[in-house]
Write an enzyme that holds these catalytic residues in place. Structure first.
Site, mmCIF file in Angstrom:
data_model
loop_
_atom_site.group_PDB
_atom_site.id
_atom_site.type_symbol
_atom_site.label_atom_id
_atom_site.label_comp_id
_atom_site.label_asym_id
_atom_site.label_seq_id
_atom_site.Cartn_x
_atom_site.Cartn_y
_atom_site.Cartn_z
ATOM 1 N N SER A 85 0.827 -1.215 0.000
ATOM 2 C CA SER A 85 0.000 0.000 0.000
ATOM 3 C C SER A 85 0.864 1.269 0.000
ATOM 4 C CB SER A 85 -0.979 0.003 1.182
ATOM 5 O OG SER A 85 -0.310 0.171 2.404
ATOM 6 N N MET B 105 10.269 -6.838 4.167
ATOM 7 C CA MET B 105 10.474 -7.424 5.488
ATOM 8 C C MET B 105 11.699 -8.337 5.514
ATOM 9 S SD MET B 105 8.108 -5.763 6.842
ATOM 10 C CE MET B 105 7.740 -6.372 8.476
ATOM 11 N N ARG B 106 12.813 -7.769 5.095
ATOM 12 C CA ARG B 106 14.096 -8.483 5.148
ATOM 13 C C ARG B 106 15.123 -7.578 5.817
ATOM 14 N NH1 ARG B 106 14.852 -13.534 4.335
ATOM 15 N NH2 ARG B 106 16.963 -13.113 3.639
ATOM 16 N N ILE B 107 15.958 -8.175 6.644
ATOM 17 C CA ILE B 107 17.095 -7.423 7.173
ATOM 18 C C ILE B 107 18.175 -7.460 6.101
ATOM 19 C CG2 ILE B 107 18.933 -7.452 8.909
ATOM 20 C CD1 ILE B 107 16.822 -8.500 10.887
ATOM 21 N N ASN C 290 13.485 4.013 4.123
ATOM 22 C CA ASN C 290 12.534 3.039 4.652
ATOM 23 C C ASN C 290 11.417 3.792 5.367
ATOM 24 O OD1 ASN C 290 11.567 0.412 5.515
ATOM 25 N ND2 ASN C 290 12.409 0.864 7.548
ATOM 26 N N HIS D 10 8.936 3.173 8.654
ATOM 27 C CA HIS D 10 8.799 2.286 9.814
ATOM 28 C C HIS D 10 7.565 2.704 10.609
ATOM 29 C CE1 HIS D 10 10.082 -0.471 12.935
ATOM 30 N NE2 HIS D 10 9.751 0.455 13.814
ATOM 31 N N LEU E 32 19.667 -1.523 12.327
ATOM 32 C CA LEU E 32 18.255 -1.649 11.973
ATOM 33 C C LEU E 32 17.396 -0.524 12.576
ATOM 34 C CD1 LEU E 32 16.115 -3.602 10.640
ATOM 35 C CD2 LEU E 32 15.787 -4.516 12.942
ATOM 36 N N ASP E 33 16.652 0.167 11.717
ATOM 37 C CA ASP E 33 15.690 1.207 12.131
ATOM 38 C C ASP E 33 16.341 2.351 12.908
ATOM 39 O OD1 ASP E 33 13.692 -0.371 10.972
ATOM 40 O OD2 ASP E 33 13.230 -1.383 12.847
ATOM 41 N N GLU F 109 1.235 6.925 7.111
ATOM 42 C CA GLU F 109 2.377 6.520 6.270
ATOM 43 C C GLU F 109 2.130 6.917 4.816
ATOM 44 O OE1 GLU F 109 3.797 2.432 6.686
ATOM 45 O OE2 GLU F 109 2.939 2.347 8.693
#
Ligand code: GAR
Length: 201
Positions: free
Chosen positions: A13, A87-89, A104, A106, A141-142, A171
């Site tokens: 989306s 949804m992958r590191i 990204n 989040h 990460l993030d 978002e």
């Protein structure tokens, strides 16, 4: 014209919101998914966007998957790589390759609630404001430099699902704006801070 490659894993989306924003000076060159069944792929195809699937399960390890993904992405000469529910590191080599040109979204007000299950954790923690963050991707990460954030209230009767729906809506406004700001060329990264010298949105 700046080329954008969008990576998804599912519904897509946010990818749709970016495409529908018709950002001046930008072209969505491709949508790539690591999951063959990602619903967003169908939408992208129906909207005339090139799509590709690279199934992570077909690779022996993360390094090999990311190397193949880089090759696929680079066929589209991207100015910007947009993670939209991917949804992958990603590996440090992948992050380094797209340094300062990969972003990204989040579903929390970072640095709160990195990782997964952000809405349930926000309710559990009792915060009164929750939201979403658009940020540059770094090896941690993030934790990359924040481009923009939007907040929503957490209501007394919220469930993770109702809160997720409220955050997702914001978002869809925030992320296309962040992409537009990148495309306009005004974002300057200074340590953890991002300054916008153009203020287009
Ligand atoms: C979005 O809420 C996005 O913030 C989140 O996944 C959802 C994807 O929805 N991303 C992450 O949690 C990344 N760690 P979409 O496929 O409909 O855009």
């Amino acid at each position: 014209m700046k080329n954008i490659v969008i990576l998804i894993s599912g519904r897509g989306s946010n990818m749709q919101a970016i495409v529908n924003a018709r950002i001046a000076g930008a072209r969505v060159a491709a949508v790539i998914s690591n999951r063959p069944q990602a619903a967003g792929l169908t939408w992208a195809q129906q909207n005339g966007i090139a799509t590709a699937v690279l199934d992570h399960k077909e690779f022996a390890d993360r390094d090999q998957f990311d190397a193949a993904l880089m090759t696929l992405i680079d066929q589209h000469a991207p100015d910007l790589v947009v993670l939209a529910g991917f949804m992958r590191i990603v590996t440090p080599a992948f992050v380094a390759h797209y340094a300062n040109r990969m972003i990204n979204v989040h579903p929390s007000l970072l640095p709160a609630f990195t990782g997964l299950h952000t809405h349930a954790r926000a309710i559990e923690a009792g915060v009164k404001l929750h939201g979403c963050t658009a940020h540059f991707v770094t090896a941690e990460l993030d934790h990359g430099p924040i481009i923009a954030q939007a907040a929503v209230p957490v209501l007394d009767d919220d469930t993770p699902e109702t809160l997720e729906a409220r955050v997702l809506e914001c978002e869809h406004t925030l992320y296309p704006q962040a992409v537009a700001r990148f495309v306009a060329g005004g974002l300057q990264i200074d340590g953890h801070r991002v300054r916008d010298t153009q203020q287009v949105a």
